[in-house]
Design a protein around this motif. Sequence first.
Motif, PDB file in Angstrom:
ATOM      1  N   PHE A 171       5.627  -2.297   2.355  1.00 51.98           N
ATOM      2  CA  PHE A 171       4.430  -2.620   1.453  1.00 51.98           C
ATOM      3  C   PHE A 171       4.677  -2.420  -0.099  1.00 51.98           C
ATOM      4  O   PHE A 171       4.400  -3.589  -0.703  1.00 51.98           O
ATOM      5  CB  PHE A 171       3.246  -1.961   1.735  1.00 51.98           C
ATOM      6  N   ASP A 172       5.862  -1.703  -0.068  1.00 49.13           N
ATOM      7  CA  ASP A 172       6.120  -1.561  -1.677  1.00 49.13           C
ATOM      8  C   ASP A 172       7.158  -2.706  -2.161  1.00 49.13           C
ATOM      9  O   ASP A 172       7.079  -3.227  -3.256  1.00 49.13           O
ATOM     10  CB  ASP A 172       7.285  -0.154  -1.841  1.00 49.13           C
ATOM     11  N   LEU A 184      -2.388  -8.991   2.536  1.00 54.00           N
ATOM     12  CA  LEU A 184      -1.991  -7.909   2.070  1.00 54.00           C
ATOM     13  C   LEU A 184      -2.945  -6.739   2.232  1.00 54.00           C
ATOM     14  O   LEU A 184      -2.779  -5.745   2.732  1.00 54.00           O
ATOM     15  CB  LEU A 184      -1.150  -7.800   0.766  1.00 54.00           C
ATOM     16  N   ARG A 188      -2.705  -3.770   4.932  1.00 52.02           N
ATOM     17  CA  ARG A 188      -2.723  -2.164   4.521  1.00 52.02           C
ATOM     18  C   ARG A 188      -3.797  -1.490   5.367  1.00 52.02           C
ATOM     19  O   ARG A 188      -3.464  -0.178   5.721  1.00 52.02           O
ATOM     20  CB  ARG A 188      -2.781  -1.999   3.158  1.00 52.02           C
ATOM     21  N   GLN A 189      -5.013  -2.113   5.429  1.00 52.49           N
ATOM     22  CA  GLN A 189      -6.061  -1.520   6.114  1.00 52.49           C
ATOM     23  C   GLN A 189      -5.770  -1.443   7.709  1.00 52.49           C
ATOM     24  O   GLN A 189      -6.077  -0.194   8.245  1.00 52.49           O
ATOM     25  CB  GLN A 189      -7.193  -2.349   6.087  1.00 52.49           C
ATOM     26  N   ASP A 192      -3.059   1.727   7.909  1.00 57.97           N
ATOM     27  CA  ASP A 192      -3.753   2.858   7.572  1.00 57.97           C
ATOM     28  C   ASP A 192      -4.563   3.373   8.757  1.00 57.97           C
ATOM     29  O   ASP A 192      -4.630   4.560   9.155  1.00 57.97           O
ATOM     30  CB  ASP A 192      -4.612   2.825   6.512  1.00 57.97           C
ATOM     31  N   ILE A 221       3.523  -3.327   8.437  1.00 55.44           N
ATOM     32  CA  ILE A 221       2.371  -2.576   9.259  1.00 55.44           C
ATOM     33  C   ILE A 221       3.314  -1.661   9.958  1.00 55.44           C
ATOM     34  O   ILE A 221       3.008  -0.442  10.376  1.00 55.44           O
ATOM     35  CB  ILE A 221       1.663  -3.594  10.135  1.00 55.44           C
ATOM     36  N   ALA A 224       4.630   1.448   8.080  1.00 52.33           N
ATOM     37  CA  ALA A 224       3.565   2.188   7.612  1.00 52.33           C
ATOM     38  C   ALA A 224       2.830   2.896   8.719  1.00 52.33           C
ATOM     39  O   ALA A 224       2.237   4.107   8.525  1.00 52.33           O
ATOM     40  CB  ALA A 224       2.859   1.478   6.766  1.00 52.33           C
TER      41      ALA A 224
END
Length: 506
Positions: A171-172, A184, A188-189, A192, A221, A224
């Motif tokens: 993601f970074d 995006l 991210r959701q 997480d 994904i 993370a």
Amino acid sequence: MNTGALAGRTHWGETPASTEEGKRQQAVAAMGDEGNEGSENELFARVRAKLKVAVGEDVFNSWFARLELEEMVEDRAHLSVPTRFLCSWIQSNYSERILETFRTENAAIERLHFTVRVNGQARPRLAPVAEAEPQAAPGTVPAAPVRSIREAGLLKGDALHGSALDPKMTFDSFVVGAPNEMALGIARQVADAAANNTVSFNPVYIHSTVGLGKSHLLNAIAWASGAADPARNIVYLTADHFMYHFINAVKGQSALAFKEWLRRVDVLLIDDMQFLQGKSATEFGHTIGTLLTGAKQVVVAGDAPPRDLEMLDERVRSRLSGGLVVPITTFDVTLRRSIVAKRAEQAATRFGVQFPEQVIDYIARVVVSHGRDLDGAVNRLVAANQLTHEPITVPLAERTLADLVRSREARRVRIEDILRVVSRHYKVQRNDLLSSRRSRDVVRPRQIAMYLAKALTSRSLPEIGRRFGGRDHTTVLHSVRKVEQMMKDDGDLCQDIELLKRMLEE
């Protein structure tokens, strides 16, 4: 994936040495001069030969061809394989036979130790995947040493198996703009939620044309989701990799094990969905249904919306469409400039090369296709600077990127566009073009559509065949040659095809 099942057993009624020292002495006495590496290799060669005879050549090639002996220490043989799936399957189904075969060559071997090779090397023995323990005598209950990956001390990220993940795709490193902002945010959701053992939107389907960041988001994904807990079973697979595993599993009569492996995942990420064909597509449909029923996160990426994935049956397309469908649209000049500026900043850090603002603006303005071409443009200019020592300027960019700019001047034609235009022009249903119907009113438009796909896109013959209902590349080649021959004899057809080309390129 936790793999704590018993990996090997001694024979019923066998009395193992009563102490570790006794075992060590027994092993040394039995091995004699075979304790050296050369003798171990010779012994393992004999073990492999006996296994091949016992299980047959096909099964051997499927499961044991990549099994290697690392070393033999005391009463234990240390073996390694290249993947966790292979390791789990061998342990579950063949460990006892392997141990028995070892004992025919060296009676001192009482246990097996399996590891998974990383980058061609076995993991340290301090971090085993699973270790064989002797089975208790009849009438007693063996205590199976079940340990989590975290407890076993495995390398962080071991749960991220399947297709290879790119460590740079996080993601970074993802450059965000209006065309991909929603994708995006959803990615991210999802990551997480998965990291916290929950499920958000499910399934998630991300679609765009090539090179707009779908694979980057799926990789991000995966990283993370697994960062918080490496014991999570997170699987990233390209469609080609999925088909490869499934076909090999069917050939090796281990399809059931493959299905169970997939259905135990916590997060399944499938890339390049448009290439999934045949029985593999059917199996994917069963898998996604099971995972969704079990509240496991599924994320899929493809180059077309779910409704256009003709190789999937209606039920699977409905499941994908019923989740969250997220498009990534063509990059605008603002996002293209942000990407070029990011890559230029990285080049300055790595090579000490400076990109003037005018050059960044020029690249963002003229390279209008996708992110990979933007990366390629920056790389070309860095290479030109390193080779010629000429400073990076707009004139240098014009010379260096000329072919890249020219190749993108015409509108990029997609097979989906061809199907739409041809079906409308000839008044044939799009589904009929992809079907097996052989009537003349369908065959001729289908052949013309294949010809246009070959002439106007960069897709290979096998890729075109897959997009036209899973046909073989020889069928596509026959259609192309047939249309070329008809065009020599039919002026009206030539005009028809030129009209279709103009419609597609406008």
